[in-house]
Design an enzyme around this catalytic site. Structure first.
Site, PDB file in Angstrom:
ATOM      1  N   ALA A 145       0.808  -1.219   0.000  1.00 26.97           N
ATOM      2  CA  ALA A 145       0.000   0.000   0.000  1.00 26.97           C
ATOM      3  C   ALA A 145       0.843   1.272   0.000  1.00 26.97           C
ATOM      4  CB  ALA A 145      -0.923  -0.001   1.218  1.00 26.97           C
ATOM      5  N   HIS A 219       6.069  -8.111   8.957  1.00 29.91           N
ATOM      6  CA  HIS A 219       4.869  -8.879   8.570  1.00 29.91           C
ATOM      7  C   HIS A 219       5.172  -9.993   7.569  1.00 29.91           C
ATOM      8  CE1 HIS A 219       4.786  -5.890   5.352  1.00 29.91           C
ATOM      9  NE2 HIS A 219       4.175  -4.975   6.092  1.00 29.91           N
ATOM     10  N   ASP A 251      -4.411 -11.685  12.131  1.00 32.69           N
ATOM     11  CA  ASP A 251      -5.852 -11.434  12.030  1.00 32.69           C
ATOM     12  C   ASP A 251      -6.538 -12.535  11.236  1.00 32.69           C
ATOM     13  OD1 ASP A 251      -4.883 -10.880   9.496  1.00 32.69           O
ATOM     14  OD2 ASP A 251      -5.700  -8.846   9.378  1.00 32.69           O
ATOM     15  N   ASP A 276      -0.062  -3.921  12.800  1.00 34.86           N
ATOM     16  CA  ASP A 276      -0.011  -3.121  11.575  1.00 34.86           C
ATOM     17  C   ASP A 276      -1.315  -2.328  11.442  1.00 34.86           C
ATOM     18  OD1 ASP A 276       1.156  -2.091   9.275  1.00 34.86           O
ATOM     19  OD2 ASP A 276       0.487  -3.725   7.988  1.00 34.86           O
ATOM     20  N   GLY A 312      -2.734  -2.153   5.804  1.00 38.19           N
ATOM     21  CA  GLY A 312      -2.765  -2.248   7.255  1.00 38.19           C
ATOM     22  C   GLY A 312      -3.848  -3.204   7.714  1.00 38.19           C
TER      23      GLY A 312
END
Length: 386
Positions: A145, A219, A251, A276, A312
């Site tokens: 991103a 990540h 997540d 994040d 994110g």
């Protein structure tokens, strides 16, 4: 500051020289904001707080927070910073690194100066441990991103400019960029943690980054080369290199459950749970901001750029701990990945553990693993606690 005695049905404890473990029951005695005593069983005398269920854990430490509660950290005003610092304890986080994503070097330097000037005016709440710069020294091929127009090589002058305030504690960079090995050595010598991320590097290049001083991977599996059986990439080196600590956004959207299990099994004691989190975290579906550009928070799943790129997350760190336990990880190991491991990685051995001499940053996680009460320096900053 009055002494505080907390007893808990179950407690995470890190005795000196031994691994973190769960004790049941357990207690912690706090004097002047520091853990004076931590032990198994019931202490003499009546506790000030008795926690009948759930788990008493060290306060959570998040090394990657782009924003939260509607505020993007890089351009938030003082009111925004105050909101995030005051409310992050709702998620069990007692210390964090605000994360500034890719922008021109001078823009980032200006943001660092603003942060330096407003930090003394923040309220009691989550500790600001410094700043994580995620870019601009990233790969165009793995930009995620980030805005490709601002990506650049880590020239010595740029590093010097960004280190001026002394706030930078972590830098994510792509080790294949020109000048990266020298930059890693310079950053490491300045006491900055270097993390490999947003990288198209081979495993050999990631290994060379570790040789130069890098100690983390940002990540894992997201925006990096992976596990090609004939072309191993960053993720492979993160899993097999004992010097590297893979950051993991747990997540269950960024990395599938079975792949997360692989990460924990391949790198026991090295995984760092991170959120994040973007400014949309803790907020209803809608349009928010990440690094000056819009993102959309859907009803389910992580926030997205207009082109569908994940931007994110909306993750809470206490939820990440709960997800790790749900995958079968031992609770002590799950909590360690969000407390002691990240704290040690950035040189804060006074945080992330319940042990004599550590700061009394604590969180009571309920049976659902969500934060019920949070203390910083032994002072309650969120919730109940009776």
């Amino acid at each position: 500051m009055a002494p505080l005695l907390i007893t808990a049905d179950r407690m995470i404890m890190t005795p000196a020289g031994t691994p973190t473990r769960v004790v049941s029951p357990g207690y912690v005695r706090v004097v002047d904001g520091v853990v004076a005593e931590a032990g198994e069983g019931r202490p003499p005398g009546a506790p000030d707080v008795d926690l009948p269920d759930g788990l008493l854990a060290p306060g959570l430490v998040d090394l990657q927070v782009n924003g939260f509660f509607g505020h993007d950290m890089v351009d938030a005003d003082e009111a925004g910073w105050r909101t995030v610092v005051a409310r992050l304890p709702e998620t069990g986080v007692t210390a964090f690194l605000p994360t500034f994503i890719t922008a021109p070097v001078e823009t980032q330097a200006a943001a660092l100066r603003r942060a330096r000037d407003l930090l003394p005016h923040l309220p009691d709440g989550t500790r600001v441990l410094g700043v994580h710069l995620e870019g601009p020294f990233l790969s165009e091929k793995r930009k995620g991103a980030h805005n490709a127009a601002y990506l650049t090589d880590p020239a010595p002058a740029a590093i010097e400019t960004l280190l001026e305030t002394g706030l930078v504690k972590l830098v994510t960079l792509a080790p294949e960029r020109d000048g990266a090995p020298a930059a890693i050595r310079a950053l490491t010598a300045a006491g900055v943690l270097v993390s490999v991320g947003h990288s198209d590097a081979t495993a050999a290049q990631a290994e060379a980054a570790a040789d130069a001083g890098a100690r983390m991977v940002t990540h894992i599996f997201n925006a990096q080369t992976g596990i090609g059986h004939r072309a191993p990439g960053v993720a492979v080196q993160a899993l097999i290199d004992d010097r590297l600590h893979p950051g993991l956004i747990l997540d269950l959207h960024h990395v599938a459950a079975k792949v997360a299990q692989l990460v924990f099994r391949a790198a026991p004691g090295r995984v760092v749970l991170v959120t994040d989190a973007a400014s949309s975290a803790g907020m209803p579906p809608g349009t928010y901001d990440l690094g000056g550009e819009p993102i959309t928070m859907p009803a389910q799943g992580p926030p997205l750029r207009a082109d569908g790129t994940i931007a994110g997350s909306g993750l809470r760190l206490d939820a990440a701990v709960g997800n790790a336990i749900g995958l079968g990880l031992d609770p002590a190991a799950a909590v360690d990945a969000a407390t002691r491991v990240p704290a040690d990685l950035i040189g804060r051995s006074d945080l992330g553990r319940i042990a004599p001499g550590a700061a009394a940053d604590l969180v009571w996680l309920g049976p659902d693993h969500r934060a019920r009460t949070t203390w910083v320096n032994g002072q309650k900053v969120f919730g109940g606690g009776s």
